[in-house]
Design a protein around this motif. Structure first.
Motif, short mmCIF file in Angstrom:
data_model
loop_
_atom_site.label_atom_id
_atom_site.label_comp_id
_atom_site.label_asym_id
_atom_site.label_seq_id
_atom_site.Cartn_x
_atom_site.Cartn_y
_atom_site.Cartn_z
N GLY A 45 0.87 -1.23 -0.08
CA GLY A 45 0.03 0.02 -0.04
C GLY A 45 0.57 1.29 0.18
N ASP A 46 1.88 1.09 0.81
CA ASP A 46 2.78 2.45 0.82
C ASP A 46 3.44 2.58 -0.56
N TYR A 47 3.85 1.40 -1.23
CA TYR A 47 4.53 1.40 -2.31
C TYR A 47 3.73 2.07 -3.58
N ILE A 48 2.25 1.59 -3.45
CA ILE A 48 1.21 2.25 -4.33
C ILE A 48 1.11 3.81 -4.20
N ARG A 64 3.50 13.87 -9.76
CA ARG A 64 4.53 15.09 -9.96
C ARG A 64 4.72 15.02 -11.54
N VAL A 65 4.90 13.79 -12.18
CA VAL A 65 5.34 13.71 -13.65
C VAL A 65 4.33 14.36 -14.41
N ARG A 66 2.93 14.30 -14.01
CA ARG A 66 1.96 14.79 -15.08
C ARG A 66 1.72 16.47 -14.77
N LEU A 89 3.97 5.59 -5.52
CA LEU A 89 4.14 5.52 -6.93
C LEU A 89 2.92 6.44 -7.47
N GLU A 90 1.89 6.84 -6.88
CA GLU A 90 0.86 7.66 -7.43
C GLU A 90 1.39 9.15 -7.14
N THR A 91 2.17 9.16 -6.20
CA THR A 91 2.73 10.58 -5.84
C THR A 91 3.59 10.85 -6.98
N GLU A 92 4.36 9.94 -7.15
CA GLU A 92 5.34 10.39 -8.56
C GLU A 92 4.62 10.61 -9.70
#
Length: 60
Positions: A27-30, A39-41, A33-36
């Motif tokens: 869950g933390d990994y997801i 940031r990219v978007r 990744l969603e935060t990254e």
């Protein structure tokens, strides 16, 4: 002057061994990744805006 052309492209995110991770860690990994992704978007949107502004400047 040509620094951007000489830089190697990043290889990307290396996948983790998900079998070794707990449900909480997954869950933390997801979340990371969603935060990254967000940031990219945001960066993509900023670059599109800058390109649009440059294109309209040079068309006029």
């Amino acid at each position: 002057m040509f620094d951007e052309e000489e830089k190697p492209k990043p290889k990307g995110i290396q996948p983790l061994d998900l079998d070794m991770m707990s449900i909480e860690a997954l869950g933390d990994y997801i979340a990371e990744l969603e935060t990254e992704i967000a940031r990219v978007r945001t960066k993509i949107d900023a670059k599109k805006s800058a390109r649009g502004a440059a294109e309209s400047f040079f068309k006029s």
